[in-house]
Design an enzyme around this catalytic site. Structure first.
Site, PDB file in Angstrom:
ATOM      1  N   PHE A 118       7.541   0.021 -13.016  1.00 27.16           N
ATOM      2  CA  PHE A 118       6.600  -0.836 -12.306  1.00 27.16           C
ATOM      3  C   PHE A 118       5.863  -1.676 -13.331  1.00 27.16           C
ATOM      4  CE2 PHE A 118       4.046  -0.884  -8.191  1.00 27.16           C
ATOM      5  CZ  PHE A 118       5.169  -1.073  -7.408  1.00 27.16           C
ATOM      6  N   GLN A 232      -7.405  -9.510  -7.074  1.00 29.58           N
ATOM      7  CA  GLN A 232      -6.043  -9.745  -7.571  1.00 29.58           C
ATOM      8  C   GLN A 232      -5.229 -10.609  -6.610  1.00 29.58           C
ATOM      9  OE1 GLN A 232      -3.085  -6.367  -7.874  1.00 29.58           O
ATOM     10  NE2 GLN A 232      -3.406  -6.769 -10.047  1.00 29.58           N
ATOM     11  N   HIS A 234      -1.426 -12.198  -5.595  1.00 36.42           N
ATOM     12  CA  HIS A 234       0.014 -12.007  -5.730  1.00 36.42           C
ATOM     13  C   HIS A 234       0.658 -13.390  -5.593  1.00 36.42           C
ATOM     14  CE1 HIS A 234       4.079 -10.653  -4.886  1.00 36.42           C
ATOM     15  NE2 HIS A 234       3.729  -9.451  -5.295  1.00 36.42           N
ATOM     16  N   LEU A 244       3.345 -10.441   1.894  1.00 34.46           N
ATOM     17  CA  LEU A 244       4.034 -10.472   0.620  1.00 34.46           C
ATOM     18  C   LEU A 244       5.535 -10.601   0.717  1.00 34.46           C
ATOM     19  CD1 LEU A 244       2.505  -7.826  -1.722  1.00 34.46           C
ATOM     20  CD2 LEU A 244       1.905 -10.188  -1.328  1.00 34.46           C
ATOM     21  N   GLU A 247       8.368  -8.831  -5.433  1.00 32.41           N
ATOM     22  CA  GLU A 247       8.947  -9.355  -6.672  1.00 32.41           C
ATOM     23  C   GLU A 247      10.467  -9.274  -6.671  1.00 32.41           C
ATOM     24  OE1 GLU A 247       5.074  -9.126  -9.268  1.00 32.41           O
ATOM     25  OE2 GLU A 247       6.010  -7.367  -8.426  1.00 32.41           O
ATOM     26  N   ARG A 278       2.586 -11.274 -13.079  1.00 31.66           N
ATOM     27  CA  ARG A 278       2.035 -11.660 -11.789  1.00 31.66           C
ATOM     28  C   ARG A 278       0.933 -12.722 -11.858  1.00 31.66           C
ATOM     29  NH1 ARG A 278       0.442  -6.652  -7.778  1.00 31.66           N
ATOM     30  NH2 ARG A 278       2.615  -6.082  -7.589  1.00 31.66           N
ATOM     31  N   HIS A 346      -4.725 -10.124  -2.750  1.00 33.41           N
ATOM     32  CA  HIS A 346      -3.955  -8.918  -2.521  1.00 33.41           C
ATOM     33  C   HIS A 346      -4.772  -7.642  -2.652  1.00 33.41           C
ATOM     34  CE1 HIS A 346      -0.513  -6.424  -2.338  1.00 33.41           C
ATOM     35  NE2 HIS A 346      -0.518  -6.094  -3.599  1.00 33.41           N
ATOM     36  N   ARG A 381      -5.807  -4.466 -11.688  1.00 34.92           N
ATOM     37  CA  ARG A 381      -5.195  -3.193 -11.313  1.00 34.92           C
ATOM     38  C   ARG A 381      -3.697  -3.212 -11.599  1.00 34.92           C
ATOM     39  NH1 ARG A 381      -2.221  -1.536  -6.235  1.00 34.92           N
ATOM     40  NH2 ARG A 381      -1.980  -3.768  -6.006  1.00 34.92           N
TER      41      ARG A 381
HETATM   42  C1  LIG Z   1       0.838  -5.341   0.915  1.00 31.23           C
HETATM   43  C2  LIG Z   1       0.205  -4.313   0.012  1.00 31.23           C
HETATM   44  C3  LIG Z   1       1.018  -3.538  -0.814  1.00 31.23           C
HETATM   45  C4  LIG Z   1       0.449  -2.583  -1.653  1.00 31.23           C
HETATM   46  N1  LIG Z   1       1.273  -1.828  -2.450  1.00 31.23           N
HETATM   47  C5  LIG Z   1       0.748  -0.887  -3.268  1.00 31.23           C
HETATM   48  C6  LIG Z   1       1.588  -0.068  -4.079  1.00 31.23           C
HETATM   49  O1  LIG Z   1       2.804  -0.205  -4.077  1.00 31.23           O
HETATM   50  N2  LIG Z   1       1.018   0.862  -4.866  1.00 31.23           N
HETATM   51  C7  LIG Z   1      -0.335   1.056  -4.895  1.00 31.23           C
HETATM   52  O2  LIG Z   1      -0.782   1.939  -5.623  1.00 31.23           O
HETATM   53  N3  LIG Z   1      -1.157   0.318  -4.120  1.00 31.23           N
HETATM   54  C8  LIG Z   1      -0.654  -0.655  -3.306  1.00 31.23           C
HETATM   55  N4  LIG Z   1      -1.497  -1.422  -2.532  1.00 31.23           N
HETATM   56  C9  LIG Z   1      -2.935  -1.123  -2.503  1.00 31.23           C
HETATM   57  C10 LIG Z   1      -3.226   0.124  -1.678  1.00 31.23           C
HETATM   58  O3  LIG Z   1      -2.368   0.172  -0.566  1.00 31.23           O
HETATM   59  C11 LIG Z   1      -4.658   0.146  -1.145  1.00 31.23           C
HETATM   60  O4  LIG Z   1      -5.528  -0.121  -2.176  1.00 31.23           O
HETATM   61  C12 LIG Z   1      -5.025   1.525  -0.590  1.00 31.23           C
HETATM   62  O5  LIG Z   1      -4.079   1.928   0.350  1.00 31.23           O
HETATM   63  C13 LIG Z   1      -6.403   1.558   0.029  1.00 31.23           C
HETATM   64  O6  LIG Z   1      -6.617   2.828   0.617  1.00 31.23           O
HETATM   65  P1  LIG Z   1      -8.026   3.256   1.214  1.00 31.23           P
HETATM   66  O7  LIG Z   1      -7.881   4.639   1.713  1.00 31.23           O
HETATM   67  O8  LIG Z   1      -9.070   2.982   0.226  1.00 31.23           O
HETATM   68  O9  LIG Z   1      -8.269   2.255   2.413  1.00 31.23           O
HETATM   69  P2  LIG Z   1      -7.426   1.886   3.720  1.00 31.23           P
HETATM   70  O10 LIG Z   1      -6.105   2.517   3.756  1.00 31.23           O
HETATM   71  O11 LIG Z   1      -7.509   0.427   3.831  1.00 31.23           O
HETATM   72  O12 LIG Z   1      -8.249   2.567   4.875  1.00 31.23           O
HETATM   73  C14 LIG Z   1      -9.502   2.113   5.286  1.00 31.23           C
HETATM   74  C15 LIG Z   1      -9.955   2.910   6.467  1.00 31.23           C
HETATM   75  O13 LIG Z   1     -11.285   2.613   6.761  1.00 31.23           O
HETATM   76  C16 LIG Z   1     -11.436   2.385   8.113  1.00 31.23           C
HETATM   77  N5  LIG Z   1     -12.549   1.460   8.310  1.00 31.23           N
HETATM   78  C17 LIG Z   1     -12.737   0.264   7.719  1.00 31.23           C
HETATM   79  N6  LIG Z   1     -13.868  -0.309   8.176  1.00 31.23           N
HETATM   80  C18 LIG Z   1     -14.399   0.543   9.069  1.00 31.23           C
HETATM   81  C19 LIG Z   1     -15.559   0.516   9.903  1.00 31.23           C
HETATM   82  N7  LIG Z   1     -16.412  -0.501   9.915  1.00 31.23           N
HETATM   83  N8  LIG Z   1     -15.773   1.570  10.720  1.00 31.23           N
HETATM   84  C20 LIG Z   1     -14.920   2.614  10.748  1.00 31.23           C
HETATM   85  N9  LIG Z   1     -13.822   2.680   9.994  1.00 31.23           N
HETATM   86  C21 LIG Z   1     -13.569   1.670   9.167  1.00 31.23           C
HETATM   87  C22 LIG Z   1     -10.119   1.855   8.587  1.00 31.23           C
HETATM   88  O14 LIG Z   1      -9.946   2.143   9.939  1.00 31.23           O
HETATM   89  C23 LIG Z   1      -9.167   2.655   7.725  1.00 31.23           C
HETATM   90  O15 LIG Z   1      -8.895   3.884   8.337  1.00 31.23           O
HETATM   91  C24 LIG Z   1      -0.948  -2.397  -1.686  1.00 31.23           C
HETATM   92  C25 LIG Z   1      -1.757  -3.175  -0.863  1.00 31.23           C
HETATM   93  C26 LIG Z   1      -1.199  -4.150  -0.037  1.00 31.23           C
HETATM   94  C27 LIG Z   1      -2.092  -5.021   0.770  1.00 31.23           C
END
Ligand SMILES: Cc1cc2nc3c(=O)[nH]c(=O)nc-3n(C[C@H](O)[C@H](O)[C@H](O)COP(=O)(O)OP(=O)(O)OC[C@H]3O[C@@H](n4cnc5c(N)ncnc54)[C@H](O)[C@@H]3O)c2cc1C
Ligand code: SF4
Ligand code: SF4
Ligand code: FES
Lengths: 567, 344
Positions: A118, A232, A234, A244, A247, A278, A346, A381
């Site tokens: 990666f 960040q 993309h 997205l 890549e 990137r 992103h 990141r």
């Molecule tokens: C397209 C894409 C690809 C990615 N690929 C990778 C990868 O390959 N590897 C990697 O390490 N990272 C990757 N990332 C980043 C990574 O996916 C995220 O940073 C990570 O999943 C965030 O997790 P989290 O638990 O912090 O939040 P989230 O999974 O976003 O969860 C947030 C939660 O909070 C809740 N919430 C939000 N606001 C409220 C509110 N007001 N009231 C109640 N609930 C609320 C939502 O319902 C949800 O359940 C990627 C991101 C994207 C966009």
């Protein structure tokens, strides 16, 4: 209602891990998880690539130490080294733990967890499940929480913390199914609401709800936001949706083409061409567009990612998902025509300022996941480190809150206070004379951010951006909620999300304007080099009397001295 | 001056979205609202709904989150078929629309309606809980995190496809049994159960199976294939259903539900396939009880080996299917009589 020991806001990877760990730490605790979408819908499911851990399954000589170094270098030396140490040392354990609970990792020939290379990593240490790593991790965590009997309040929208002096009494949230505003009195609250990159709206790869709610809630409660200027980008998001195109498409030999038919990457990265890092490729696309060499469309300016020369066979066999995605979301078959792309916001490196135990400055309030900033990602990141971040620090948050909950008196939110929150919420939003359209404000916010606080930043642009945001905030006071129903008022929810984005946009622009240097994802045309003497530090944005006040915090160093970041 | 209009004609089509409306607070029954908007090529149903919500009527309620076909929020019926609004191209739907220029958008079926296009997902979550849709690891919690289970690629492939499920409930909405019996386990839950059952890390295989063979469980499925046809991730759900049935017979024999229920399911499987003529012959000669005890497991295995054939309407009838069907009917008669005489 009996107060909770722990209220967790967010059902993504961070929130669910916290819930599981808290129950494990002390099964007698009264724990609730609130989420505005069903937990399995959280944005964690969108992560395709994988999660980093120095398991050494693929490269036998990989070590935690190398992972630490790659992360610190990747962060452009803005990450706190003790936090990175923690992140990387815990990584192998947490990936194995997930495996032991049932995550379906892809496998190597010797039946161990599969790993792949990666970006920015010296060894192939990204653990994956096909192209659905985040999805399967989230499934596993959700299933395990159901098994443990975690109490979920699904489709509850968190509005505000209830604050008394230096500590919180709990949380105020709206039940989407009824429209009722409810109080969750609690000893501790863990914020795990994900990122804020959706403020760039259709120039973002994020889910519609990645609006930084938890950050805005904390910000309004007086908790500082750290390093908000680091967002960040993309390089290849789809023109219409910002989704997205991975890549892989360039890896297989796709060309980036401007309206003059040039493979313009020759101008920016003669040798690597389309396969440069990137941030460099993002900046190149943006330059082409800014200098008028992009294509025009009602959905905005864009460039071409051309795969047509690769031929139908290769595209069908090696890039089937990308092809399907282009057809479903853009109506374009890459076998026949080029894909319209442009850079897309992103990931948000900045977030709620926490210590290594996920504590914020407010007693009893913790934050973890993309909504927090420990900081392990610094100015940039690395791919695969974010899933790791949410798991490691989600778990730490659950553990710490469970251990410390007993220390705090149970909060008690009074009826009178609840009423105030309800009134503030309804505060004339339905009233006549409120004519500002939600969609317009949101669109304008996305536009000014992309233009003025986007990939390229510069003093006069940032000034414009800050002015625009202030005006939008002003206009927001007259925003109209046309739907007056109680049940599932998604119109109201969107408006509330916009409010959160506006509050945070201000901190992003303020940080970007203050930071007179270029570091990681933050590129200042007027200050093109990294300035360690002045800016090797975190920014802190706090709200005081409705205004952003900027402060700073030193970076915790360790074994690694500052070095120039070259690849 | 004519350029913009020309562009309009070339690049967009006027489309009427006929949207299902129901607000439980004011409406006594649902109705439809029409919204006509210009839609250019490349636009999805979800983007059109967003446009209508933002520009014409903010009160239309629907769920959407990732807008990328991965979160499962936006399941709804578009021109009668349950699918994801965010991955469905308007022009593609138009091309197949029965009423030209009109796209009908309705909520998913078989789940309680909340408002407009929003249905209640809780019953599905409750079923996931009821059927233990999780891995209960053979490893005690206290030892977790130290070492990996060693799992072959072959085992991974057994559940790889099933873990694609995003719980969008499209299959649930299309299931023919659920229409009649809301307590029926549901295709997505069968799929998840199967995924857990074939995972060697799981310790409660037997317990899960015991639940699956009860009333409203796996034997109630009529094998109509609608779930599989409508799955937005093209998951071979029927493989999972076959898999559970085969497992149930292998591990639990015939002791669960009444033999007739098994027989019915088995017979209808065979009738629809029209391929296993020989497998049914022993029924005629040996009677149903003997057949069930001795041959059913084998027959189900044969079905399994063949993996899932194309759904019935598309299946090329096996040669002589007509004759077979006649034989089959005749046979069923015999079986019924057999059955009666056994009871006596
Ligand atoms: C397209 C894409 C690809 C990615 N690929 C990778 C990868 O390959 N590897 C990697 O390490 N990272 C990757 N990332 C980043 C990574 O996916 C995220 O940073 C990570 O999943 C965030 O997790 P989290 O638990 O912090 O939040 P989230 O999974 O976003 O969860 C947030 C939660 O909070 C809740 N919430 C939000 N606001 C409220 C509110 N007001 N009231 C109640 N609930 C609320 C939502 O319902 C949800 O359940 C990627 C991101 C994207 C966009
Ligand atoms: S095959 Fe079974 S589960 Fe699938 S739709 Fe038909 S009855 Fe429902
Ligand atoms: S099995 Fe397919 S259609 Fe059913 S919920 Fe899962 S993804 Fe959706
Ligand atoms: S919005 Fe997530 S699947 Fe359609």
């Amino acid at each position: 209602m009996k107060p909770y020991d722990i209220v967790i806001v967010g059902g993504g990877g961070a929130g669910l891990y916290a819930a599981m760990e808290a129950m494990k730490t002390n099964p007698s605790l009264n724990i609730a998880v609130l989420s505005k979408v069903y937990p399995n819908r959280s944005h964690t499911s969108a992560a395709q690539g994988g999660a980093n851990a120095a398991l050494g399954n693929k490269a036998k000589d990989d070590t935690v130490e190398m992972h630490i170094f790659d992360t610190i270098k990747g962060s452009d030396y803005l990450a706190d080294q003790d936090a990175v140490d923690l992140l990387c040392s815990e990584a192998p354990k947490i990936i194995r733990e997930l495996e032991n609970m049932g995550t379906p990792w892809s496998r190597m020939e010797d039946n161990t967890i599969a790993q792949r290379p990666f970006g920015g990593a010296g060894r192939p240490r990204c653990c994956y499940c096909s192209d659905k790593t985040g999805h399967t991790i989230l499934q596993t965590l959700y299933e395990q929480c159901l098994k443990k009997g975690v109490i979920f309040f699904n489709e509850y929208f968190a509005l505000n913390l209830s604050v008394k002096g230096s500590r919180s009494r709990g949380l105020i949230a709206m039940n989407m199914k009824t429209g009722n505003v409810e109080a969750f009195s609690a000893r501790t609250v863990i914020l795990a609401t994900g990122g804020y990159a959706k403020m760039y709206w259709n120039r973002s790869s994020n889910a519609a709800g990645n609006t930084g709610d938890g950050q805005a809630i904390a910000y309004r409660a007086g908790i500082p936001m750290k390093d908000m200027e680091f967002v960040q980008f993309h390089p290849t998001g789809l023109r219409k949706s910002g989704l997205l195109v991975t890549e892989g498409a360039r890896g297989e030999g796709g060309y980036l083409i401007n309206r003059n038919g040039e493979r313009f990457m020759a101008r920016y990265a003669k040798e690597k061409m389309e396969l440069g890092p990137r941030d460099l490729v993002s900046r190149s696309l943006e330059t082409e567009i800014l200098e008028g060499r992009g294509f025009d469309s009602p959905a905005g300016k864009y460039l071409h990612l051309d795969l047509t020369h690769l031929g139908a066979d290769l595209i069908k066999s090696r890039l089937p998902q990308i092809r399907e995605m282009c057809m479903q979301f853009e109506g374009v078959d890459p076998i026949d025509e080029p894909i319209p792309v442009r850079p897309t916001a992103h990931y948000s490196m900045g977030g709620i300022d926490t210590d290594n135990f996920t504590r914020t400055i407010m007693e009893g309030v913790y934050a973890a996941g993309e909504c927090a900033c420990v900081s392990v990602h610094g100015a940039n990141r690395l791919g695969g480190n974010s899933l790791l971040d949410i798991l490691v620090f989600g778990r730490i948050a659950g553990h710490t809150a469970a251990e410390e909950a007993g220390k705090f008196e149970p909060g008690n939110i009074s009826e009178a206070e609840l009423k105030e929150h309800v009134e503030e919420l309804r505060g004339g939003m339905h009233a006549s004379g409120h004519h500002e359209r939600y969609g317009e404000l949101r669109e304008e916010l996305g536009q000014t951010l992309a233009l003025n606080v986007g990939i390229f930043r510069e003093a006069s642009l940032l000034k414009r951006g800050i002015q625009d945001i202030a005006e939008l905030k002003d206009r927001f006071k007259k925003v109209r909620v046309s739907d007056s129903s109680d049940v599932f008022n998604t119109n109201l929810m969107q408006v509330l999300e916009l409010k959160n984005m506006l509050d945070l946009a201000e901190t992003v622009a303020a940080g970007a304007s203050a930071r007179e240097e270029s570091r990681g994802s933050h590129t200042r045309i007027d200050f093109p080099v990294r300035d360690d003497a002045k800016w090797h530090k975190h920014t802190l944005a706090t709200q005081a009397k409705g205004k952003v006040v900027l402060g700073e915090k030193p970076v915790t160093m360790g074994r690694y001295e500052l070095q120039e970041r070259t690849y | 001056m004519t350029a913009p209009t020309d562009q309009h004609i070339e690049g967009t089509k006027d489309v009427t979205f006929r949207i299902f409306r129901f607000n439980p607070q004011v409406d006594s029954k649902p109705y439809f609202d029409d919204y006509t908007i210009p839609v250019e090529r490349g636009v999805t149903v979800l983007r059109s709904l967003n446009y209508i919500k933002e520009h014409i009527d903010a009160s239309i309620s629907f769920r959407a989150f990732c807008q990328a076909g991965i979160c499962g929020s936006c399941g709804m019926r578009v021109n009668g078929l349950s699918q994801l609004a965010c991955t469905t191209q308007v022009w593609d739907v138009l091309a197949k629309s029965r009423e030209s220029g009109i796209i009908k958008v309705e909520p998913l079926r078989n789940l309680p309606l909340i408002k407009d296009l929003i249905v209640d997902m809780d019953p599905l979550v409750d079923k996931m809980k009821h059927y233990s849709n999780w891995i209960d690891s053979t490893m005690p919690e206290s030892s977790m995190g130290k070492k990996e289970f060693l799992i072959s690629e072959a085992e991974f492939l057994r559940y790889d496809k099933a873990t694609d499920c995003i719980l969008c409930a499209s299959c649930v909405s299309e299931c023919s049994i659920l229409r009649a019996n809301k307590e029926y386990v549901s295709p997505a839950v069968l799929l998840k159960s199967y995924r857990m059952n074939v995972d060697s890390r799981d310790a409660i295989h037997g317990k899960r199976l015991a639940e699956l063979v009860k009333d409203h469980g796996v034997w109630d499925c009529t094998h109509c294939y609608r779930c599989q046809e409508s799955c937005v991730k093209s998951i071979p759900i029927m493989d999972a259903i076959h898999g559970i049935r085969e497992d149930a017979i292998e591990l639990r024999g015939m002791k669960d539900t009444s033999g007739s229920k098994h027989a019915e399911a088995f017979m209808s499987d065979i009738e629809k396939k029209g391929k296993l003529v020989e497998a049914t012959l022993p029924i005629r000669t040996n009677g149903i009880v003997w057949t069930l005890q001795n041959l059913l497991p084998m027959a189900v295995k044969m079905i399994m080996k063949r993996r899932t054939p194309p759904p019935p309407p598309l299946v090329k009838s096996a040669k002589g299917i007509k004759i077979f069907r006649e034989m089959f009917r005749e046979m069923t008669e015999h079986v019924r009589q057999d059955h009666k005489s056994q009871k006596k």
